[in-house]
Design a protein around this motif. Structure first.
Motif, PDB file in Angstrom:
ATOM      1  N   MET A  46       0.836  -1.211   0.000  1.00  0.00           N
ATOM      2  CA  MET A  46       0.000   0.000   0.000  1.00  0.00           C
ATOM      3  C   MET A  46       0.870   1.260   0.000  1.00  0.00           C
ATOM      4  SD  MET A  46      -3.525   0.232   2.078  1.00  0.00           S
ATOM      5  CE  MET A  46      -2.823  -1.030   3.098  1.00  0.00           C
ATOM      6  N   LEU A 106       0.068   4.416   1.046  1.00  0.00           N
ATOM      7  CA  LEU A 106       0.011   5.066   2.366  1.00  0.00           C
ATOM      8  C   LEU A 106      -0.431   4.036   3.403  1.00  0.00           C
ATOM      9  CD1 LEU A 106      -1.915   8.320   1.335  1.00  0.00           C
ATOM     10  CD2 LEU A 106       0.552   7.996   1.486  1.00  0.00           C
ATOM     11  N   ILE A 136      -4.176   7.053   5.665  1.00  0.00           N
ATOM     12  CA  ILE A 136      -5.390   7.175   4.871  1.00  0.00           C
ATOM     13  C   ILE A 136      -6.536   7.706   5.727  1.00  0.00           C
ATOM     14  CG2 ILE A 136      -7.185   5.810   3.730  1.00  0.00           C
ATOM     15  CD1 ILE A 136      -4.999   4.107   2.506  1.00  0.00           C
ATOM     16  N   VAL A 146      -6.004  11.400   6.358  1.00  0.00           N
ATOM     17  CA  VAL A 146      -6.306  12.213   5.186  1.00  0.00           C
ATOM     18  C   VAL A 146      -7.824  12.321   4.991  1.00  0.00           C
ATOM     19  CG1 VAL A 146      -6.134  12.319   2.673  1.00  0.00           C
ATOM     20  CG2 VAL A 146      -4.141  11.698   4.026  1.00  0.00           C
ATOM     21  N   GLN A 147      -8.483  11.202   5.107  1.00  0.00           N
ATOM     22  CA  GLN A 147      -9.944  11.207   4.958  1.00  0.00           C
ATOM     23  C   GLN A 147     -10.583  12.157   5.973  1.00  0.00           C
ATOM     24  OE1 GLN A 147     -11.393   7.202   5.266  1.00  0.00           O
ATOM     25  NE2 GLN A 147     -10.623   6.589   3.259  1.00  0.00           N
ATOM     26  N   ILE A 159      -9.923  15.799   5.070  1.00  0.00           N
ATOM     27  CA  ILE A 159     -10.758  16.236   3.955  1.00  0.00           C
ATOM     28  C   ILE A 159     -12.198  16.445   4.428  1.00  0.00           C
ATOM     29  CG2 ILE A 159     -11.682  15.629   1.686  1.00  0.00           C
ATOM     30  CD1 ILE A 159      -9.173  14.055   1.135  1.00  0.00           C
ATOM     31  N   LEU A 205      -9.704  19.602  -2.035  1.00  0.00           N
ATOM     32  CA  LEU A 205     -10.220  18.259  -1.811  1.00  0.00           C
ATOM     33  C   LEU A 205     -11.570  18.301  -1.104  1.00  0.00           C
ATOM     34  CD1 LEU A 205      -6.866  16.538  -0.779  1.00  0.00           C
ATOM     35  CD2 LEU A 205      -8.206  16.056  -2.827  1.00  0.00           C
ATOM     36  N   ALA A 235     -15.135  16.857  -2.349  1.00  0.00           N
ATOM     37  CA  ALA A 235     -15.873  15.905  -1.525  1.00  0.00           C
ATOM     38  C   ALA A 235     -17.336  16.300  -1.419  1.00  0.00           C
ATOM     39  CB  ALA A 235     -15.245  15.810  -0.138  1.00  0.00           C
ATOM     40  N   ASN A 289     -21.685  12.637  -6.308  1.00  0.00           N
ATOM     41  CA  ASN A 289     -21.018  11.433  -6.820  1.00  0.00           C
ATOM     42  C   ASN A 289     -19.549  11.353  -6.456  1.00  0.00           C
ATOM     43  OD1 ASN A 289     -22.953   9.833  -7.941  1.00  0.00           O
ATOM     44  ND2 ASN A 289     -22.949  10.938  -9.876  1.00  0.00           N
ATOM     45  N   VAL A 290     -19.111  12.251  -5.585  1.00  0.00           N
ATOM     46  CA  VAL A 290     -17.744  12.110  -5.108  1.00  0.00           C
ATOM     47  C   VAL A 290     -17.825  11.675  -3.662  1.00  0.00           C
ATOM     48  CG1 VAL A 290     -15.636  13.328  -4.512  1.00  0.00           C
ATOM     49  CG2 VAL A 290     -16.790  13.818  -6.654  1.00  0.00           C
ATOM     50  N   ARG A 291     -17.137  10.622  -3.360  1.00  0.00           N
ATOM     51  CA  ARG A 291     -17.333  10.078  -2.023  1.00  0.00           C
ATOM     52  C   ARG A 291     -16.044  10.091  -1.220  1.00  0.00           C
ATOM     53  NH1 ARG A 291     -16.785   3.630  -2.146  1.00  0.00           N
ATOM     54  NH2 ARG A 291     -15.359   3.633  -3.894  1.00  0.00           N
ATOM     55  N   LEU A 292     -16.230   9.927   0.052  1.00  0.00           N
ATOM     56  CA  LEU A 292     -15.087  10.024   0.945  1.00  0.00           C
ATOM     57  C   LEU A 292     -14.974   8.809   1.848  1.00  0.00           C
ATOM     58  CD1 LEU A 292     -12.795  11.673   2.020  1.00  0.00           C
ATOM     59  CD2 LEU A 292     -14.393  12.990   3.374  1.00  0.00           C
ATOM     60  N   ALA A 293     -16.100   8.283   2.304  1.00  0.00           N
ATOM     61  CA  ALA A 293     -16.080   7.218   3.302  1.00  0.00           C
ATOM     62  C   ALA A 293     -15.731   5.873   2.691  1.00  0.00           C
ATOM     63  CB  ALA A 293     -17.425   7.123   3.996  1.00  0.00           C
ATOM     64  N   ASN A 294     -15.387   4.918   3.541  1.00  0.00           N
ATOM     65  CA  ASN A 294     -14.948   3.606   3.098  1.00  0.00           C
ATOM     66  C   ASN A 294     -16.094   2.748   2.579  1.00  0.00           C
ATOM     67  OD1 ASN A 294     -11.986   3.492   3.917  1.00  0.00           O
ATOM     68  ND2 ASN A 294     -13.003   4.353   5.684  1.00  0.00           N
ATOM     69  N   ARG A 328     -20.400   3.038   1.414  1.00  0.00           N
ATOM     70  CA  ARG A 328     -21.530   3.909   1.193  1.00  0.00           C
ATOM     71  C   ARG A 328     -22.208   4.131   2.530  1.00  0.00           C
ATOM     72  NH1 ARG A 328     -21.813   5.707  -4.108  1.00  0.00           N
ATOM     73  NH2 ARG A 328     -21.012   7.551  -3.157  1.00  0.00           N
ATOM     74  N   GLU A 354      -4.528   0.911  -7.194  1.00  0.00           N
ATOM     75  CA  GLU A 354      -5.157   1.361  -5.961  1.00  0.00           C
ATOM     76  C   GLU A 354      -5.531   2.832  -5.935  1.00  0.00           C
ATOM     77  OE1 GLU A 354      -3.861  -0.946  -1.908  1.00  0.00           O
ATOM     78  OE2 GLU A 354      -2.601   0.631  -2.751  1.00  0.00           O
ATOM     79  N   LEU A 389     -10.025   3.722  -1.019  1.00  0.00           N
ATOM     80  CA  LEU A 389     -11.452   3.440  -1.125  1.00  0.00           C
ATOM     81  C   LEU A 389     -11.694   2.345  -2.156  1.00  0.00           C
ATOM     82  CD1 LEU A 389     -12.866   7.064  -1.064  1.00  0.00           C
ATOM     83  CD2 LEU A 389     -12.471   5.505   0.835  1.00  0.00           C
ATOM     84  N   PRO A 418     -15.862   8.378  -7.878  1.00  0.00           N
ATOM     85  CA  PRO A 418     -14.495   8.801  -7.568  1.00  0.00           C
ATOM     86  C   PRO A 418     -14.331   9.326  -6.139  1.00  0.00           C
ATOM     87  CG  PRO A 418     -15.631  10.523  -8.750  1.00  0.00           C
ATOM     88  CD  PRO A 418     -16.626   9.406  -8.579  1.00  0.00           C
TER      89      PRO A 418
END
Lengths: 158, 158
Positions: free
Chosen positions: A1, A3, A8, A11-12, A15, A130, A134, A138-143, A145, B91, B96, B104
């Motif tokens: 990986m 990062l 990760i 960063v999430q 953001i 960023l 977000a 249609n732009v997502r952030l979480a791991n 839905r 990745e 994600l 995205p």
DNA sequence: TTGTATTAAGAGTGCTTTATCTGAAATTAT
DNA sequence: ATAATTTCAGATAAAGCACTCTTAATACAA
């Protein structure tokens, strides 16, 4: 990986904070619930960011964490650096210690140009940018839905 | 770290083999000694490469491993892929799952261009090229400064 | 002042990676 | 045949990372 997981998550979270309408204290529990991350683990990660001066924290009721600077003045590289360190931007591809111009590895030339590109990208990408994205559709952030309703989220966080 | 330790060892070994004047069986023990890597560990790593069809192995006295194809037809990406998998080239930066054009993450656009650059670099960098450079003066391959005399090396490897 | 919400800090647990070891299988040389 | 050399396969051990839990410290509210 590329990062570490810690990085990760950091960063999430960063953001996410930048995506909020105003920069105010948000509880780590709320962030963890929103991003589907273990609360306790995120706590540890964000401690790194506060210690690095990227976040300000406040304990007690209505406390939480907030960005220490305007989101336009925090780069992705800042966050990565605070958690994973700057190795990614400096390291030799073949892991050779002391690889440099004077003592290069066979891949040195190709790799340094790649690395500096990466560094440039991460240094110029700000949390503001960023965060804006977000917020877009249609732009997502979480791991995974996640449900959108914030009230529901807080309930689920127990 | 960008690549796992196993992967780095595998790449180093592959480059070493490509740097030899002719493609003939080399004992893993010799490679391990030359690169200052644990013999037993390198054995495990190179097994991945033989199973992936990048190396041919031969047991018994004067056995060893050799490149399965001409070094010009094995790319850095081939080796990385065989050991660490192709995750690095696919990745999402934010980790994600399912991040893509339709769904995205905020950093998607910047990252995909970076990633494809990386992939292109690794796919076009061949072991032949890297082996050539490894043979040049002041370009090193091993983890620590090693003696230059090949005869001496063979003795040391026992 | 007491209770509650919240982050801080650190100890503890489990899993993955890294590394080591041992015996088996294959091949050659004697 | 027998012995020597080498890779292959699997078990084991050590180290690091990801994650959990517990306790402390801090601040607000009633």
């Amino acid at each position: 990986m590329m990062l570490s997981k810690s990085c990760i998550y950091g960063v999430q979270a960063a953001i996410y904070m930048a995506s909020l309408p105003r920069n105010e204290y948000v509880s780590i529990q709320q962030i963890a619930a929103k991003l589907n991350i273990s609360f306790h683990f995120l706590t540890k990660v964000l401690q790194n960011l506060t210690q690095a001066g990227l976040l300000i924290s406040y304990r007690g009721p209505n406390g939480g964490v907030a960005l220490a600077r305007p989101s336009s003045q925090i780069s992705l590289a800042d966050v990565i650096d605070a958690i994973d360190g700057s190795d990614i931007f400096k390291e030799c591809l073949l892991g050779l210690p002391g690889c440099g111009v004077a003592d290069p590895c066979p891949a040195h030339e190709n790799w340094t140009s790649m690395r500096s590109r990466l560094h440039h990208l991460c240094s110029t990408l700000t949390l503001e940018e960023l965060g804006k994205r977000a917020n877009q559709l249609n732009v997502r952030l979480a791991n995974s839905r996640a449900p959108i309703n914030p009230a529901k989220l807080l309930t689920e966080a127990r």
